[in-house]
Design a protein around this motif. Structure first.
Motif, mmCIF file in Angstrom:
data_model
loop_
_atom_site.group_PDB
_atom_site.id
_atom_site.type_symbol
_atom_site.label_atom_id
_atom_site.label_comp_id
_atom_site.label_asym_id
_atom_site.label_seq_id
_atom_site.Cartn_x
_atom_site.Cartn_y
_atom_site.Cartn_z
ATOM 1 N N GLN A 143 -59.406 -61.733 -3.447
ATOM 2 C CA GLN A 143 -59.463 -62.532 -4.505
ATOM 3 C C GLN A 143 -60.211 -63.643 -4.513
ATOM 4 O O GLN A 143 -61.117 -63.986 -5.554
ATOM 5 N N TRP A 144 -60.811 -64.290 -3.199
ATOM 6 C CA TRP A 144 -61.765 -65.163 -3.012
ATOM 7 C C TRP A 144 -63.360 -64.463 -3.623
ATOM 8 O O TRP A 144 -63.994 -65.137 -4.719
ATOM 9 N N GLN A 145 -63.624 -63.425 -3.383
ATOM 10 C CA GLN A 145 -64.857 -62.738 -3.471
ATOM 11 C C GLN A 145 -64.771 -62.414 -5.099
ATOM 12 O O GLN A 145 -66.045 -62.483 -5.628
ATOM 13 N N GLN A 146 -63.676 -62.143 -5.675
ATOM 14 C CA GLN A 146 -63.742 -61.740 -7.027
ATOM 15 C C GLN A 146 -63.835 -63.217 -7.873
ATOM 16 O O GLN A 146 -64.624 -63.099 -8.968
ATOM 17 N N TYR A 147 -63.278 -64.032 -7.278
ATOM 18 C CA TYR A 147 -63.495 -65.332 -7.906
ATOM 19 C C TYR A 147 -64.949 -65.777 -7.853
ATOM 20 O O TYR A 147 -65.588 -66.346 -8.858
ATOM 21 N N VAL A 148 -65.797 -65.726 -6.773
ATOM 22 C CA VAL A 148 -67.210 -65.902 -6.720
ATOM 23 C C VAL A 148 -67.806 -64.894 -7.699
ATOM 24 O O VAL A 148 -68.779 -65.627 -8.250
ATOM 25 N N GLN A 149 -67.396 -63.841 -8.004
ATOM 26 C CA GLN A 149 -67.992 -62.992 -8.871
ATOM 27 C C GLN A 149 -67.751 -63.378 -10.277
ATOM 28 O O GLN A 149 -68.571 -63.187 -11.469
ATOM 29 N N ASN A 150 -66.980 -64.337 -10.344
ATOM 30 C CA ASN A 150 -66.803 -64.991 -11.796
ATOM 31 C C ASN A 150 -67.566 -66.596 -11.776
ATOM 32 O O ASN A 150 -67.070 -67.291 -12.671
ATOM 33 N N GLY A 151 -68.295 -66.951 -10.722
ATOM 34 C CA GLY A 151 -68.798 -68.274 -10.754
ATOM 35 C C GLY A 151 -68.529 -69.159 -9.762
ATOM 36 O O GLY A 151 -69.057 -70.332 -9.660
ATOM 37 N N LEU A 152 -67.552 -68.865 -8.876
ATOM 38 C CA LEU A 152 -66.941 -69.801 -8.079
ATOM 39 C C LEU A 152 -68.174 -70.175 -6.875
ATOM 40 O O LEU A 152 -68.650 -69.314 -6.366
ATOM 41 N N ARG A 153 -68.117 -71.310 -6.635
ATOM 42 C CA ARG A 153 -69.052 -72.012 -5.641
ATOM 43 C C ARG A 153 -68.636 -72.495 -4.320
ATOM 44 O O ARG A 153 -69.276 -72.744 -3.291
ATOM 45 N N MET A 154 -67.309 -72.191 -4.206
ATOM 46 C CA MET A 154 -66.561 -72.851 -3.010
ATOM 47 C C MET A 154 -66.681 -71.762 -1.796
ATOM 48 O O MET A 154 -66.116 -70.701 -2.080
ATOM 49 N N GLY A 155 -66.967 -72.169 -0.833
ATOM 50 C CA GLY A 155 -66.826 -71.322 0.463
ATOM 51 C C GLY A 155 -65.392 -70.819 0.752
ATOM 52 O O GLY A 155 -64.510 -71.454 0.243
ATOM 53 N N TYR A 156 -65.082 -69.671 1.439
ATOM 54 C CA TYR A 156 -64.216 -69.207 1.821
ATOM 55 C C TYR A 156 -62.977 -70.246 2.657
ATOM 56 O O TYR A 156 -61.606 -70.275 2.148
ATOM 57 N N GLU A 157 -63.227 -70.699 3.423
ATOM 58 C CA GLU A 157 -62.305 -71.605 4.182
ATOM 59 C C GLU A 157 -62.061 -72.738 3.447
ATOM 60 O O GLU A 157 -60.874 -73.297 3.644
ATOM 61 N N ASP A 158 -63.057 -73.411 2.838
ATOM 62 C CA ASP A 158 -63.000 -74.358 1.726
ATOM 63 C C ASP A 158 -61.899 -74.177 0.936
ATOM 64 O O ASP A 158 -60.848 -74.783 0.551
ATOM 65 N N TRP A 159 -61.772 -72.823 0.287
ATOM 66 C CA TRP A 159 -60.875 -72.428 -0.919
ATOM 67 C C TRP A 159 -59.633 -72.117 -0.371
ATOM 68 O O TRP A 159 -58.546 -72.657 -0.931
ATOM 69 N N LEU A 160 -59.441 -71.591 0.950
ATOM 70 C CA LEU A 160 -58.133 -71.617 1.383
ATOM 71 C C LEU A 160 -57.717 -72.732 1.576
ATOM 72 O O LEU A 160 -56.371 -72.885 1.447
#
Length: 397
Positions: A143-160
């Motif tokens: 889901q994180w990498q899918q959000y990145v494909q929609n413009g998310l700029r936050m790294g994975y651990e920060d997002w978690l």
């Protein structure tokens, strides 16, 4: 596998009543694309068995977004009530036959009123809701990498950290827990259709054909009619690919480029071409969830499994799988991001995809730049204007 219904006299999973409108609401990353592709590929054979697939595309995403009053993906055309009305009309045209509608975006219906409206338009008491679930720990990296494909700029651990540690756990993606707090998702739909008209399928990643066979049984279809359809465009990005895109998102937003440009050139240009033309290698670094986050997800999964079990809905599969924590297979995200390197071939394919998208169709912009000299313009705006001019030249050619 535990099964609590619908069952026949022998105790085996049985077909739903003729005339049922089976509404598959996902949520995301639970096998939805595979099911939609298989149903769409078999759509001409389904009527032979009294089943209709009323959507005109594999995934009626715009209709579901409009029905749930959700925005389009970044830069895409906004869905309208017409999209939803057309799907409803096609469902109504199936008459007394069984029909199946599938979109994970129906899981984005965030309140009882919206859920009730969707159910009412699709047939009221004829609607049977199907929910497919996987462990949260497995869903999070996808889901994180899918959000990145929609413009998310936050790294994975920060997002978690935001999703698991920072109440109310809604930033930067409030849709995540609306979709993936699965117990509350099931409870919302229970209030619209009751527990007897909901089937929850716990997807077993070790049984790749299990989900297809469940759909065949519920719809009264012969075994093996639904077959997987290869879909490289739906593959997840590797860590290096995601980090490349995430850093591009930072530059994109920092330079104030229009969302339409992102949709056309980045998501549907660079990323789509890269996924279609380049398969990950065995030594590519995967997105790896740190232990603390995987364990937290496992605890949430256990709580959700218990609450879903107490609702009385039909459950196909083993609810204990929802608490599963996958074994770590690689470095932690922070170290992995530094070590991951995107292959030159993948980078070249992404760049070509963007150029091909720019040359294929114009990107319309609604904001006109004010007239200023170069010395009066910031470097960021110069980059933006230069990008627009390059696109115009490509389109003329």
């Amino acid at each position: 596998m535990s099964t609590t219904g619908p069952v026949d006299a022998t105790g085996a999973l049985g077909a739903l009543p003729t005339g049922t409108r089976l509404l598959h609401i996902g949520p995301h990353k639970t096998g939805t694309t595979a099911v939609q592709s298989a149903l769409f590929a078999a759509r001409d054979k389904l009527p032979e068995y009294g089943v209709e697939f009323p959507a005109t595309t594999r995934h009626p995403m715009e209709a579901a977004l409009a029905a749930c009053a959700r925005p389009a993906m970044m830069g895409d055309t906004a869905p309208t009530e017409k999209h939803w009305t057309r799907l409803v009309e096609r469902v109504e045209a199936t008459g007394p036959r069984t029909s199946v509608i599938s979109s994970e975006f129906f899981a984005d219906a965030g309140d009882d009123e919206t859920v009730a409206r969707v159910v009412g338009r699709l047939g009221g008491d004829r609607v049977h809701v199907l929910v497919t679930l996987r462990p949260i720990a497995r869903i999070m990296p996808s889901q994180w990498q899918q959000y990145v494909q929609n413009g998310l700029r936050m790294g994975y651990e920060d997002w978690l950290d935001h999703m698991l540690r920072k109440a109310p756990y809604e930033k930067p993606n409030p849709s995540f827990w609306r979709r993936h707090r699965h117990d509350r998702l099931v409870e919302r739909w229970i209030r619209a259709v009751g527990p007897d008209r909901i089937t929850v399928v716990v997807v077993d990643d070790q049984d790749r054909d299990g989900l297809m066979r469940t759909f065949e049984t519920l719809l009264g279809l012969p075994a093996n009619l639904l077959q997987p359809v290869p879909d490289t465009a739906n593959r997840s990005l590797t860590l290096a690919e995601t980090e490349m895109l995430r850093n591009l998102n930072v530059e994109f937003r920092g330079n104030g480029l229009p969302d339409e440009l992102y949709s056309r050139l980045v998501r549907n240009g660079a990323v789509m071409h890269m996924k279609n033309a380049c398969s990950p290698a065995a030594d590519d670094v995967k997105i790896s969830t740190p232990d603390w986050a995987a364990e937290a997800a496992g605890r949430i999964g256990a709580e959700m499994a218990e609450r879903i079990g107490a609702t009385g809905v039909r459950i196909v599969g083993d609810p204990a799988l929802l608490r599963a924590v996958p074994p770590q297979r690689g470095p932690a995200p922070v170290a992995g991001a530094a070590e991951a390197r995107i292959a030159p071939e993948a980078a070249a394919l992404a760049l070509y995809g963007a150029l091909a998208a720019a040359a294929a169709a114009p990107v319309r912009h609604t904001t006109e730049a004010k007239s200023r000299t170069v010395h009066e313009t910031s470097s960021k705006e110069l980059v933006r204007v230069l990008g627009h001019r390059c696109l115009k030249r490509l389109r003329r050619r």
